[in-house]
Write a protein that holds these residues in place. Structure first.
Motif, PDB file in Angstrom:
ATOM      1  N   ASP A   1       0.839  -1.204   0.000  1.00  0.00           N
ATOM      2  CA  ASP A   1       0.000   0.000   0.000  1.00  0.00           C
ATOM      3  C   ASP A   1       0.873   1.252   0.000  1.00  0.00           C
ATOM      4  N   SER A   2       1.948   1.198   0.786  1.00  0.00           N
ATOM      5  CA  SER A   2       2.847   2.356   0.830  1.00  0.00           C
ATOM      6  C   SER A   2       3.545   2.560  -0.514  1.00  0.00           C
ATOM      7  N   ARG A   3       3.981   1.456  -1.111  1.00  0.00           N
ATOM      8  CA  ARG A   3       4.673   1.583  -2.401  1.00  0.00           C
ATOM      9  C   ARG A   3       3.697   1.997  -3.499  1.00  0.00           C
ATOM     10  N   THR A   4       2.459   1.576  -3.400  1.00  0.00           N
ATOM     11  CA  THR A   4       1.462   1.981  -4.403  1.00  0.00           C
ATOM     12  C   THR A   4       1.216   3.487  -4.332  1.00  0.00           C
ATOM     13  N   ALA A   5       1.076   3.986  -3.082  1.00  0.00           N
ATOM     14  CA  ALA A   5       0.891   5.433  -2.929  1.00  0.00           C
ATOM     15  C   ALA A   5       2.125   6.187  -3.418  1.00  0.00           C
ATOM     16  N   GLN A   6       3.309   5.618  -3.160  1.00  0.00           N
ATOM     17  CA  GLN A   6       4.542   6.241  -3.639  1.00  0.00           C
ATOM     18  C   GLN A   6       4.587   6.271  -5.162  1.00  0.00           C
ATOM     19  N   ALA A   7       4.185   5.193  -5.814  1.00  0.00           N
ATOM     20  CA  ALA A   7       4.174   5.146  -7.282  1.00  0.00           C
ATOM     21  C   ALA A   7       3.217   6.173  -7.848  1.00  0.00           C
ATOM     22  N   SER A   8       2.076   6.367  -7.146  1.00  0.00           N
ATOM     23  CA  SER A   8       1.115   7.374  -7.625  1.00  0.00           C
ATOM     24  C   SER A   8       1.709   8.772  -7.517  1.00  0.00           C
ATOM     25  N   ARG A   9       2.407   9.039  -6.415  1.00  0.00           N
ATOM     26  CA  ARG A   9       3.024  10.369  -6.266  1.00  0.00           C
ATOM     27  C   ARG A   9       4.135  10.567  -7.288  1.00  0.00           C
ATOM     28  N   GLU A  10       4.959   9.518  -7.518  1.00  0.00           N
ATOM     29  CA  GLU A  10       6.029   9.642  -8.510  1.00  0.00           C
ATOM     30  C   GLU A  10       5.459   9.918  -9.900  1.00  0.00           C
ATOM     31  N   ALA A  11       4.332   9.258 -10.227  1.00  0.00           N
ATOM     32  CA  ALA A  11       3.722   9.506 -11.543  1.00  0.00           C
ATOM     33  C   ALA A  11       3.293  10.955 -11.681  1.00  0.00           C
ATOM     34  N   ARG A  12       2.733  11.530 -10.602  1.00  0.00           N
ATOM     35  CA  ARG A  12       2.319  12.936 -10.652  1.00  0.00           C
ATOM     36  C   ARG A  12       3.545  13.852 -10.831  1.00  0.00           C
ATOM     37  N   LEU A  13       4.613  13.524 -10.050  1.00  0.00           N
ATOM     38  CA  LEU A  13       5.798  14.371 -10.146  1.00  0.00           C
ATOM     39  C   LEU A  13       6.430  14.297 -11.537  1.00  0.00           C
ATOM     40  N   ILE A  14       6.495  13.074 -12.091  1.00  0.00           N
ATOM     41  CA  ILE A  14       7.067  12.922 -13.438  1.00  0.00           C
ATOM     42  C   ILE A  14       6.221  13.679 -14.457  1.00  0.00           C
ATOM     43  N   ALA A  15       4.874  13.576 -14.306  1.00  0.00           N
ATOM     44  CA  ALA A  15       3.987  14.309 -15.228  1.00  0.00           C
ATOM     45  C   ALA A  15       4.201  15.805 -15.110  1.00  0.00           C
ATOM     46  N   ALA A  16       4.362  16.294 -13.853  1.00  0.00           N
ATOM     47  CA  ALA A  16       4.580  17.733 -13.661  1.00  0.00           C
ATOM     48  C   ALA A  16       5.916  18.166 -14.275  1.00  0.00           C
ATOM     49  N   ALA A  17       6.950  17.318 -14.136  1.00  0.00           N
ATOM     50  CA  ALA A  17       8.258  17.664 -14.701  1.00  0.00           C
ATOM     51  C   ALA A  17       8.211  17.699 -16.217  1.00  0.00           C
TER      52      ALA A  17
ATOM     53  N   ASN B   1       5.556  18.287 -18.089  1.00  0.00           N
ATOM     54  CA  ASN B   1       4.754  19.440 -18.508  1.00  0.00           C
ATOM     55  C   ASN B   1       5.593  20.722 -18.493  1.00  0.00           C
ATOM     56  N   ALA B   2       6.549  20.747 -17.595  1.00  0.00           N
ATOM     57  CA  ALA B   2       7.375  21.961 -17.478  1.00  0.00           C
ATOM     58  C   ALA B   2       8.507  21.988 -18.483  1.00  0.00           C
ATOM     59  N   SER B   3       8.747  20.919 -19.209  1.00  0.00           N
ATOM     60  CA  SER B   3       9.842  20.879 -20.170  1.00  0.00           C
ATOM     61  C   SER B   3       9.285  20.980 -21.584  1.00  0.00           C
ATOM     62  N   ALA B   4      10.173  21.299 -22.485  1.00  0.00           N
ATOM     63  CA  ALA B   4       9.771  21.405 -23.878  1.00  0.00           C
ATOM     64  C   ALA B   4       9.469  20.024 -24.439  1.00  0.00           C
ATOM     65  N   ALA B   5       8.643  19.965 -25.478  1.00  0.00           N
ATOM     66  CA  ALA B   5       8.202  18.680 -26.014  1.00  0.00           C
ATOM     67  C   ALA B   5       9.362  17.884 -26.583  1.00  0.00           C
ATOM     68  N   ASP B   6      10.369  18.588 -27.160  1.00  0.00           N
ATOM     69  CA  ASP B   6      11.463  17.838 -27.741  1.00  0.00           C
ATOM     70  C   ASP B   6      12.473  17.352 -26.699  1.00  0.00           C
ATOM     71  N   HIS B   7      12.304  17.784 -25.455  1.00  0.00           N
ATOM     72  CA  HIS B   7      13.190  17.318 -24.379  1.00  0.00           C
ATOM     73  C   HIS B   7      12.557  16.248 -23.491  1.00  0.00           C
TER      74      HIS B   7
END
Length: 526
Positions: A60-76, A78-84
């Motif tokens: 359960d802890s690792r699942t919640a961690q994976a969900s947070r990592e997915a959000r952080l990766i998505a946010a990162a 979104n903040a970068s250019a499409a070609d990067h």
């Protein structure tokens, strides 16, 4: 024979009712000891089931961690250019140890870190593993079945055009869902997805083999501890059963031999080295068997003595009866009739004393003891004897040194018989106009009564035998057959039945005569 009389009688059925367990009486002690220790081991084995809940919490802890990592990766991203984004995804996948995939709005795969050359998430083929891993997987499956753990779906790669559940949920709900899957080697695989914007989705995948390794490592340690504890527990259980059951079986076999009576002297093991309850039981059983043997021997000796004592008057009666048939002289016939009358009286007295002596133990065991003022009783007996008159001018003096009321627990009628016998014995041995002195004192929580006469006394070698049945040292002037020889034996039985003692001594003033000393414990309430 001494009789240990219990003043407070308890109902054994009442005592044992609270302690008895009907079902446990049908199971041997060895089985019960092993079952009890195995039950304790079963509680320890419950730690395996705790490991399942421990694994669930980690997942359960690792699942919640994976969900947070997915959000952080998505946010990162979104903040970068499409070609990067491809380079950023490769860097993030390398740092987090996950496989990252990008999906376009139409669901087509736009990028995959594995295709970029980073193979940091690889599922293991179980057929390539050794037997230890196969055993571990078997234990995983067995424990999951026992604890009814929910079985995660098998992780399989999706063909083109087939959308992952997490991707679909992230696109439709704008959340970051995560799912636990099951790899072919039963290790967990966790996927999570998050929306980038414009319908694009990023999905992460990680094979959390460390969770399975941690659980299996803890299970191995618990198994080693459980194995060692099991061996020690079984060994101690068998040792405990051996130290308890074996002596009990020896005692039971000895008790059976005593009951069957196949050996005159059955040796009940006393177990002197044991200081526990079993040792106390062994010694109590040994003492009981010895007391039983002594009682049987005394009964046999008593029966032989009765037969011997009754033969003399019967032989005399037989001779007199035979003479009556042939004697014609009236004076001689009268003498023979007088002999018959004396023998009948002697037999009657003998049978009466024998009956009382044989019933005395049983009567004392059922007697109800009350507080008795023994000095007052003795004073009353002496007064009654004085009113009837004492033969040959013998006097009885009572010296009572007991202050106040110092009663004993006793049956009054029985104690009266004791002192009547002692007075009668002292009178018969006293010279004409002799003096009998009766004294009463209290010494060390005991009432002590001394009866002294001025007769010839009792020889030192006969001071114990005078209390035997049918043993009597009578004055020469006394008519033969006047006493049965049971008076002092009855007196000792009664006194010992009251937890007291009776002995014969020489007089302290060094005058001729005998001194009978009776000691009785005072009432506990006083």
């Amino acid at each position: 024979m001494a009789l240990a009389t219990v003043f407070r009688r308890n109902d054994p059925d009442e005592e044992g009712r609270d302690l008895s367990l009907r079902w446990s009486g049908r199971i041997s002690l060895t089985t019960r000891i092993l079952a009890l220790n195995i039950f304790a081991l079963a509680l320890l084995a419950g730690g395996f089931f705790y490991l399942d809940s421990y694994r669930s919490r980690i997942l359960d802890s690792r699942t919640a961690q994976a969900s947070r990592e997915a959000r952080l990766i998505a946010a990162a991203m979104n903040a970068s250019a499409a070609d990067h984004r491809a380079a950023l995804a490769l860097q993030l996948a390398r740092d987090t140890g996950t496989r990252i995939r990008l999906f376009r709005a139409d669901g087509a795969l736009a990028g995959d870190t594995r295709a970029m050359g980073l193979r940091n998430v690889q599922l293991i083929d179980p057929t390539t593993q050794d037997w230890r891993q196969q055993v571990a997987r078997f234990l995983d499956a067995m424990i999951d079945t026992v604890v009814n753990s929910p079985r995660a779906p098998l992780y399989r790669e999706r063909p083109a055009g087939s959308e992952w559940p997490d991707v679909h949920t992230a696109r439709t709900t704008a959340s970051a869902p995560a799912t636990v899957w099951r790899a072919p080697d039963r290790t967990p695989v966790i996927t999570a997805a998050a929306a980038l914007g414009d319908g694009e989705i990023v999905m992460t995948t990680v094979n959390a083999r460390d969770i399975t390794q941690t659980v299996r490592s803890e299970r191995l340690r618990l198994s080693i501890v459980l194995g060692i504890v099991s061996l020690v527990s079984i060994f101690l259980s068998l040792f405990l059963a051996r130290t308890i059951v074996r002596p009990l079986r020896r005692l039971a076999r000895a008790a059976v031999r005593v009951r069957l009576g196949r050996a005159r002297e059955v040796v009940v093991p006393r177990l002197p080295s044991r200081r526990d309850e079993i040792g106390s039981l062994a010694r109590a059983l040994s003492d009981m068997s010895q007391a039983l043997r002594a009682r049987i021997d005394a009964t046999e000796a008593f029966a032989a003595d009765v037969a011997h004592e009754m033969k003399n008057p019967l032989a005399s009666m037989r001779s007199a009866l035979e003479g009556l048939g042939s004697v014609k002289d009236a004076e001689l016939r009268e003498r023979l009739l007088a002999i018959l009358r004396d023998d009948v009286h002697r037999l009657d007295r003998l049978i009466t004393d024998i009956a009382e002596a044989s019933r005395l133990d049983a009567q004392l065991s059922r007697a109800k003891f009350d507080e008795v003022d023994v000095p007052a009783m003795i004073a009353g007996l002496i007064a009654q004897r004085g009113e009837r008159g004492v033969e040959r001018g013998v006097q009885i003096r009572f010296d009572n040194q007991v202050q106040g009321s110092r009663p004993v627990m006793a049956e009054g009628a029985r104690l009266e018989r004791v002192f009547e016998n002692l007075f009668e014995n002292a009178v018969s041995f006293s010279p004409d106009n002799g003096l009998i002195t009766v004294g009463a004192t209290v010494e060390r929580r005991e009432l002590v009564v001394r009866v002294e006469d001025e007769g010839p006394g009792v020889p030192e070698e006969a001071r114990e035998s005078v209390f035997d049945r049918f043993q009597s040292i009578r004055p020469e002037s006394e008519e033969f057959g006047k006493h049965s020889g049971l008076g002092l034996a009855i007196a000792r039985t009664i006194v010992e039945g009251h937890q007291g003692t009776i002995v014969v001594e020489s007089r302290e003033d060094r005058l001729s005569g005998a001194r009978f000393v009776v000691r009785l414990p005072l009432s506990p309430g006083r």
